[in-house]
Design a protein around this motif. Sequence first.
Motif, short mmCIF file in Angstrom:
data_model
loop_
_atom_site.label_atom_id
_atom_site.label_comp_id
_atom_site.label_asym_id
_atom_site.label_seq_id
_atom_site.Cartn_x
_atom_site.Cartn_y
_atom_site.Cartn_z
N ARG A 1 41.15 39.67 50.21
CA ARG A 1 41.93 40.94 49.56
C ARG A 1 43.06 40.66 48.69
NH1 ARG A 1 43.30 42.44 54.32
NH2 ARG A 1 45.12 41.54 54.35
N LYS A 2 43.58 39.36 48.68
CA LYS A 2 44.64 38.83 47.73
C LYS A 2 43.99 38.54 46.38
CE LYS A 2 48.15 35.34 46.92
NZ LYS A 2 48.28 36.19 45.79
N LEU A 3 42.65 37.97 46.65
CA LEU A 3 42.00 37.68 45.26
C LEU A 3 41.75 39.01 44.49
CD1 LEU A 3 40.19 35.58 43.86
CD2 LEU A 3 38.34 36.12 45.25
N ILE A 4 41.05 40.09 45.23
CA ILE A 4 40.89 41.37 44.74
C ILE A 4 41.99 41.84 43.93
CG2 ILE A 4 39.94 43.52 45.15
CD1 ILE A 4 38.00 42.37 47.29
N GLY B 1 34.82 35.37 44.63
CA GLY B 1 35.80 34.62 43.69
C GLY B 1 35.34 34.31 42.21
N ARG B 2 33.88 33.89 42.41
CA ARG B 2 33.24 33.56 41.33
C ARG B 2 32.79 34.94 40.37
NH1 ARG B 2 30.08 30.00 44.76
NH2 ARG B 2 28.31 31.56 44.96
N LEU B 3 32.84 35.76 41.04
CA LEU B 3 32.55 37.29 40.26
C LEU B 3 34.00 37.65 39.48
CD1 LEU B 3 30.50 39.28 42.86
CD2 LEU B 3 29.47 38.11 40.83
N MET B 4 35.17 37.12 40.02
CA MET B 4 36.44 37.64 39.46
C MET B 4 36.70 36.75 38.18
SD MET B 4 37.63 40.18 41.00
CE MET B 4 37.31 40.74 42.64
N ASP B 5 35.72 36.74 37.17
CA ASP B 5 35.89 35.96 35.97
C ASP B 5 36.53 36.72 34.93
OD1 ASP B 5 34.14 37.96 35.12
OD2 ASP B 5 32.50 36.68 34.99
N GLY B 6 37.41 37.69 35.29
CA GLY B 6 38.04 38.20 34.12
C GLY B 6 37.44 39.36 33.40
N THR B 7 36.33 39.41 33.37
CA THR B 7 35.39 40.48 32.57
C THR B 7 35.30 41.80 33.18
OG1 THR B 7 33.36 39.72 33.30
CG2 THR B 7 34.11 38.56 31.31
N ALA C 1 28.23 42.44 45.68
CA ALA C 1 28.63 41.25 45.93
C ALA C 1 27.60 40.87 47.49
CB ALA C 1 30.01 41.26 46.56
N ASP C 2 27.10 41.76 48.20
CA ASP C 2 26.05 41.43 49.31
C ASP C 2 24.90 40.78 48.55
OD1 ASP C 2 27.90 42.22 51.07
OD2 ASP C 2 26.77 44.03 51.75
N ASN C 3 24.36 41.27 47.65
CA ASN C 3 23.27 40.58 46.92
C ASN C 3 23.73 39.35 46.21
OD1 ASN C 3 21.57 42.89 47.34
ND2 ASN C 3 21.89 43.81 45.46
N ALA C 4 24.58 39.20 45.73
CA ALA C 4 25.13 37.81 45.20
C ALA C 4 25.07 36.99 46.30
CB ALA C 4 26.34 38.27 44.12
N LYS D 1 33.71 44.85 34.89
CA LYS D 1 32.49 45.04 35.58
C LYS D 1 32.73 45.72 36.67
CE LYS D 1 31.73 40.59 36.01
NZ LYS D 1 32.47 39.41 36.30
N VAL D 2 31.95 46.26 37.45
CA VAL D 2 32.07 46.93 38.63
C VAL D 2 31.22 46.19 39.89
CG1 VAL D 2 31.34 49.28 39.88
CG2 VAL D 2 31.85 49.31 37.52
N ILE D 3 32.16 46.02 40.68
CA ILE D 3 31.63 45.07 42.04
C ILE D 3 31.64 45.76 43.28
CG2 ILE D 3 32.12 42.98 43.39
CD1 ILE D 3 33.73 41.83 40.96
N ALA D 4 30.74 45.87 44.03
CA ALA D 4 30.62 46.72 45.17
C ALA D 4 30.74 45.71 46.24
CB ALA D 4 29.42 47.36 45.49
N THR D 5 31.67 45.45 47.21
CA THR D 5 31.63 44.77 48.27
C THR D 5 31.19 45.12 49.62
OG1 THR D 5 33.81 45.36 48.72
CG2 THR D 5 33.72 43.70 47.19
N GLY D 6 30.75 44.23 50.45
CA GLY D 6 30.54 44.60 52.02
C GLY D 6 31.76 45.31 52.39
N GLY D 7 31.59 45.96 53.52
CA GLY D 7 32.66 46.53 54.42
C GLY D 7 33.71 45.58 54.81
N GLY D 8 33.39 44.26 55.07
CA GLY D 8 34.51 43.36 55.64
C GLY D 8 35.21 42.60 54.54
N ALA D 9 34.79 42.69 53.44
CA ALA D 9 35.21 41.77 52.40
C ALA D 9 36.88 41.98 52.28
CB ALA D 9 34.48 41.86 51.38
N PHE D 10 37.15 42.98 51.98
CA PHE D 10 38.62 43.42 51.65
C PHE D 10 39.52 43.10 53.00
CE2 PHE D 10 42.30 46.27 50.35
CZ PHE D 10 42.29 45.85 49.16
N ILE D 11 38.92 42.95 54.30
CA ILE D 11 39.75 42.92 55.30
C ILE D 11 40.12 41.30 55.59
CG2 ILE D 11 39.56 43.10 58.14
CD1 ILE D 11 39.36 45.69 56.30
N ASP D 12 39.47 40.45 54.82
CA ASP D 12 39.82 39.17 54.85
C ASP D 12 40.95 38.87 53.87
OD1 ASP D 12 38.94 36.10 55.45
OD2 ASP D 12 39.39 36.33 53.21
N PRO D 13 42.48 38.32 54.63
CA PRO D 13 43.41 38.27 53.88
C PRO D 13 43.28 37.76 52.31
CG PRO D 13 43.97 37.96 55.84
CD PRO D 13 42.39 37.92 55.90
N ALA D 14 42.47 36.45 52.50
CA ALA D 14 42.33 35.86 51.14
C ALA D 14 41.31 36.73 50.31
CB ALA D 14 41.99 34.20 51.46
#
Length: 176
Positions: free
Chosen positions: A97-100, A74-80, A41-44, A82-95
Amino acid sequence: MLQSHSPWTGRPLVLVGLMGVGKSTVGRRLATRLKLPFVDADNAIEDAAGMTITEIFARFGEPYFRAGERRVIGRLMDGTPKVIATGGGAFIDPATRKLILDQATAIWLSAHPDVLVERVKRRDTRPLLRGKDARQVLSDLAAVRDPIYAQAHIHVSSQKGPHEVTVNAILKAIGR
């Protein structure tokens, strides 16, 4: 070492956890083993912004970065699958986190602070560590973030040693 709340359903596998835990390295290897695409995700985010994360932080600040990060994830969550690596703070954001949690299988990778410090020393690309004591920053972040990361569907502890051990633990947790 291993905690799992739900088996893998074929939704995207999203790796969350502190910087240095191995999300990108483990994610690449996991994707290869599962024959799935891998996205850092950081590269994206850097591709979408046309600048590095360090530059985004310096120019616009963390809140701006987190908003862009949420849009990209959000764009990466297209239902297909895949494996996604997120940055350390991504999941901390409530919105974010809910998306994930709603659209993927979240896998929290955790590691002992000594392991994290050893790993983050290898690169000077972490804005939150610039000019600071890595052990203190990582300990402070863990105290705040670990209870949030614990909301992930699966928890795997990343040990010092080959990343393949962590990949195997994830595969076991998702029933592969």
